[in-house]
Scaffold this motif. Sequence first.
Motif, PDB file in Angstrom:
ATOM      1  N   ALA A   6       4.931  91.992  -6.829  1.00 28.04           N
ATOM      2  CA  ALA A   6       3.483  91.488  -6.939  1.00 28.04           C
ATOM      3  C   ALA A   6       3.050  90.347  -6.896  1.00 28.04           C
ATOM      4  O   ALA A   6       1.986  89.615  -6.708  1.00 28.04           O
ATOM      5  N   ILE A  61       0.921  96.232 -14.041  1.00 25.64           N
ATOM      6  CA  ILE A  61       1.518  97.712 -13.722  1.00 25.64           C
ATOM      7  C   ILE A  61       2.993  96.674 -14.967  1.00 25.64           C
ATOM      8  O   ILE A  61       3.310  98.629 -15.360  1.00 25.64           O
ATOM      9  N   PHE A  66      -5.020  87.515  -8.569  1.00 21.31           N
ATOM     10  CA  PHE A  66      -4.733  88.664  -8.305  1.00 21.31           C
ATOM     11  C   PHE A  66      -3.097  89.167  -8.639  1.00 21.31           C
ATOM     12  O   PHE A  66      -3.439  90.437  -9.239  1.00 21.31           O
ATOM     13  N   MET A  79      -2.204  92.010 -11.400  1.00 17.59           N
ATOM     14  CA  MET A  79      -1.956  93.664 -10.967  1.00 17.59           C
ATOM     15  C   MET A  79      -0.463  93.245 -11.456  1.00 17.59           C
ATOM     16  O   MET A  79       0.004  94.182 -12.237  1.00 17.59           O
TER      17      MET A  79
END
Length: 77
Positions: A13, A70, A62, A66
């Motif tokens: 990510a 996670i 973003f 993320m």
Amino acid sequence: MLDGAKSIGAGAATIASAGAALGIGNVLSSSIHSVARNPSLAKQLFGYVILGFALTEDIASFAPMMAFLISFVFQVP
């Protein structure tokens, strides 16, 4: 096993940060080339440059979000 997968997912990510850095460089490079070709459009292009910078920076914000989702939200009982 799942902890390793979460670490791999969080790392994947954050790859978006590199893409955002390339995008910001591309936006600014294109604006410099545009102003060099036609200096009279500098004021008009500035708004587009700021918009492109902001949208590219949103992708960069973003990516850590993320990664944190996670890492910390998806817990296994």
